[in-house]
Motif scaffolding. Structure first.
Motif, PDB file in Angstrom:
ATOM      1  N   UNK A  99       0.809  -1.210   0.000  1.00 19.78           N
ATOM      2  CA  UNK A  99       0.000   0.000   0.000  1.00 19.78           C
ATOM      3  C   UNK A  99       0.847   1.267   0.000  1.00 19.78           C
ATOM      4  N   UNK A 100       0.304   2.299  -0.614  1.00 13.62           N
ATOM      5  CA  UNK A 100       0.975   3.584  -0.557  1.00 13.62           C
ATOM      6  C   UNK A 100       0.654   4.263   0.768  1.00 13.62           C
ATOM      7  N   UNK A 101       1.527   5.166   1.166  1.00 12.91           N
ATOM      8  CA  UNK A 101       1.387   5.915   2.404  1.00 12.91           C
ATOM      9  C   UNK A 101       1.472   7.401   2.083  1.00 12.91           C
ATOM     10  N   UNK A 102       0.552   8.179   2.635  1.00 11.40           N
ATOM     11  CA  UNK A 102       0.629   9.638   2.526  1.00 11.40           C
ATOM     12  C   UNK A 102       1.583  10.101   3.622  1.00 11.40           C
ATOM     13  N   UNK A 159       7.369   2.512   4.820  1.00 13.57           N
ATOM     14  CA  UNK A 159       7.232   3.970   4.918  1.00 13.57           C
ATOM     15  C   UNK A 159       6.780   4.434   6.300  1.00 13.57           C
ATOM     16  N   UNK A 160       7.087   5.687   6.595  1.00  8.01           N
ATOM     17  CA  UNK A 160       6.613   6.335   7.803  1.00  8.01           C
ATOM     18  C   UNK A 160       5.655   7.457   7.454  1.00  8.01           C
ATOM     19  N   UNK A 161       5.163   8.159   8.474  1.00  5.66           N
ATOM     20  CA  UNK A 161       4.224   9.270   8.241  1.00  5.66           C
ATOM     21  C   UNK A 161       4.727  10.553   8.896  1.00  5.66           C
ATOM     22  N   UNK A 162       6.055  10.706   8.898  1.00  4.50           N
ATOM     23  CA  UNK A 162       6.657  11.930   9.426  1.00  4.50           C
ATOM     24  C   UNK A 162       7.454  12.639   8.337  1.00  4.50           C
ATOM     25  N   UNK A 190      12.578   2.858  -2.063  1.00  9.16           N
ATOM     26  CA  UNK A 190      12.621   2.410  -3.456  1.00  9.16           C
ATOM     27  C   UNK A 190      11.614   3.163  -4.308  1.00  9.16           C
ATOM     28  N   UNK A 191      10.365   3.243  -3.850  1.00  5.35           N
ATOM     29  CA  UNK A 191       9.307   3.793  -4.682  1.00  5.35           C
ATOM     30  C   UNK A 191       8.647   4.969  -3.981  1.00  5.35           C
ATOM     31  N   UNK A 192       8.763   6.120  -4.584  1.00  3.11           N
ATOM     32  CA  UNK A 192       8.171   7.338  -4.051  1.00  3.11           C
ATOM     33  C   UNK A 192       7.763   8.234  -5.209  1.00  3.11           C
ATOM     34  N   UNK A 193       6.756   9.064  -4.983  1.00  3.51           N
ATOM     35  CA  UNK A 193       6.304   9.936  -6.062  1.00  3.51           C
ATOM     36  C   UNK A 193       5.401  11.025  -5.512  1.00  3.51           C
ATOM     37  N   UNK A 194       5.424  12.173  -6.153  1.00  2.21           N
ATOM     38  CA  UNK A 194       4.458  13.230  -5.861  1.00  2.21           C
ATOM     39  C   UNK A 194       3.300  13.054  -6.840  1.00  2.21           C
ATOM     40  N   UNK A 205       3.841  10.568  -1.796  1.00  2.00           N
ATOM     41  CA  UNK A 205       3.450   9.184  -1.568  1.00  2.00           C
ATOM     42  C   UNK A 205       4.690   8.296  -1.589  1.00  2.00           C
ATOM     43  N   UNK A 206       4.736   7.333  -0.671  1.00  2.00           N
ATOM     44  CA  UNK A 206       5.753   6.282  -0.699  1.00  2.00           C
ATOM     45  C   UNK A 206       5.053   4.932  -0.572  1.00  2.00           C
ATOM     46  N   UNK A 207       5.672   3.922  -1.176  1.00  2.00           N
ATOM     47  CA  UNK A 207       5.131   2.565  -1.110  1.00  2.00           C
ATOM     48  C   UNK A 207       6.037   1.676  -0.269  1.00  2.00           C
ATOM     49  N   UNK A 208       5.453   0.838   0.528  1.00  2.00           N
ATOM     50  CA  UNK A 208       6.235  -0.224   1.147  1.00  2.00           C
ATOM     51  C   UNK A 208       6.686  -1.174   0.052  1.00  2.00           C
ATOM     52  N   UNK A 209       7.956  -1.549   0.053  1.00  2.00           N
ATOM     53  CA  UNK A 209       8.481  -2.340  -1.065  1.00  2.00           C
ATOM     54  C   UNK A 209       9.470  -3.380  -0.572  1.00  2.00           C
ATOM     55  N   UNK A 210       9.694  -4.368  -1.421  1.00  2.00           N
ATOM     56  CA  UNK A 210      10.639  -5.434  -1.094  1.00  2.00           C
ATOM     57  C   UNK A 210      11.233  -6.004  -2.374  1.00  2.00           C
ATOM     58  N   UNK A 211      12.491  -6.372  -2.297  1.00  2.00           N
ATOM     59  CA  UNK A 211      13.232  -6.976  -3.399  1.00  2.00           C
ATOM     60  C   UNK A 211      13.974  -8.188  -2.851  1.00  2.00           C
ATOM     61  N   UNK A 212      13.820  -9.331  -3.528  1.00  2.00           N
ATOM     62  CA  UNK A 212      14.505 -10.571  -3.141  1.00  2.00           C
ATOM     63  C   UNK A 212      15.323 -11.049  -4.321  1.00  2.00           C
ATOM     64  N   UNK A 213      16.615 -11.296  -4.093  1.00  2.00           N
ATOM     65  CA  UNK A 213      17.497 -11.772  -5.150  1.00  2.00           C
ATOM     66  C   UNK A 213      18.227 -13.033  -4.683  1.00  2.00           C
ATOM     67  N   UNK A 214      18.462 -13.938  -5.612  1.00  2.00           N
ATOM     68  CA  UNK A 214      19.169 -15.177  -5.278  1.00  2.00           C
ATOM     69  C   UNK A 214      19.959 -15.660  -6.489  1.00  2.00           C
TER      70      UNK A 214
END
Length: 296
Positions: free
Chosen positions: A145-148, A206-209, A219-223, A284-293
């Motif tokens: 989810x995105x966070x304001x 993400x945080x809200x401060x 990783x992922x953020x946008x206005x 806006x920022x998104x909670x994100x994750x990257x997994x590499x192997x």
């Protein structure tokens, strides 16, 4: 994946309003990879954004997706004047767990952007073992989810609407367990240790401060404008399910009295006047994750 494969789902809207991945993410993935870059396989390619980006680094890239609409949208994205630029790119309809038209050990890298939460891992890992060459790599990433980031109360209301179980909200319309996998930062992606090594995870909560106030690597953020936030939420699979259950409720932008997204933003605007104008910009920022192997 069934939602996105439906003929009623708009692949073009998805392609327009879904967030894009930053160059830093692709730089991380490419820096992790070792050896030849002959063939990259993009699983659950959707409208082809990741496939096109990976084509800058590999001799050949194949994107697969079980949705005919998504594959049509992906092919359209490289048609016309850009066809020469993407002559080494191919899109095929198919499932991640079965890619019989790709030979054993033929793939140098497998990627999946915002798709791994749909996979059947009991079937996927044997297929990855077959496809990926020795010391080849896999890289799966996703966002939740995105966070304001400047509006804690708006974020709380967003969560309430996104996961509230009341049928007038969106929570009961998510496909599970896939959504829970994203919420849990793709920790379900566990490459079998006997076949894969050097597993690396990069996460951000993400945080809200304010911008960058969360934990981990952003990783992922946008206005976005408020209107763009609404359009993005209407690409959610849960929204598509909600629409099927509430055909009489239409977005105000389409001439109706308002849908669940309008209702959410109206409620946010009661406490944050900034959201009353669809042209207002929010961070806006998104909670994100990257997994590499890496294949042993």
């Amino acid at each position: 994946m069934a939602t996105f494969a439906k003929s009623t789902f708009s692949a073009s809207t998805y392609a327009t309003f879904r967030p894009s991945y930053p160059a830093s993410l692709f730089n991380t993935v490419i820096a992790y990879h070792r050896g030849p870059k002959r063939l990259c396989l993009d699983l659950g390619c959707g409208p082809g954004n990741v496939t096109r980006e990976m084509s800058r680094h590999f001799d050949r890239v194949v994107g697969t997706d079980p949705s005919p609409g998504m594959i049509a949208q992906a092919r359209a994205s490289i048609s016309g004047t850009e066809m020469g630029k993407y002559s080494h790119v191919e899109f095929r309809e198919g499932f991640a767990e079965s890619t019989s038209d790709v030979g054993e050990g033929e793939v140098d890298m497998v990627v999946a952007g915002q798709a791994a939460h749909w996979f059947d891992f009991g079937r996927l890992w044997p297929e990855m073992r077959r496809l990926v060459r020795k010391e080849g790599t896999v890289a799966f990433w996703g966002y939740k989810d995105h966070v304001f980031v400047d509006y804690p109360e708006a974020t709380r209301l967003l969560q309430e609407y996104a996961y509230g179980e009341h049928p007038d909200k969106l929570g009961s319309y998510w496909s599970q367990p896939g959504r829970s996998y994203l919420q849990d930062q793709l920790r379900v992606v566990r490459p079998p240790a006997e076949e894969w090594s050097d597993v690396q995870r990069v996460e951000y909560e993400p945080g809200t401060k304010g911008k960058g106030s969360g934990e981990g690597v952003v990783s992922m953020e946008k206005a976005l404008t408020v209107g763009e936030v609404k359009a993005y939420m209407r690409t959610w699979s849960s929204y598509h399910g909600w629409r099927e259950a509430h055909p009489q409720r239409t977005a105000r932008g389409q001439g109706g009295d308002g849908d669940v997204v309008d209702q959410l933003v109206d409620e946010i605007a009661e406490g944050a006047a900034h959201f009353r104008d669809e042209g207002s910009v929010v961070n806006v920022e998104w909670g994100s994750s990257l997994v590499m192997a890496r294949k042993r």
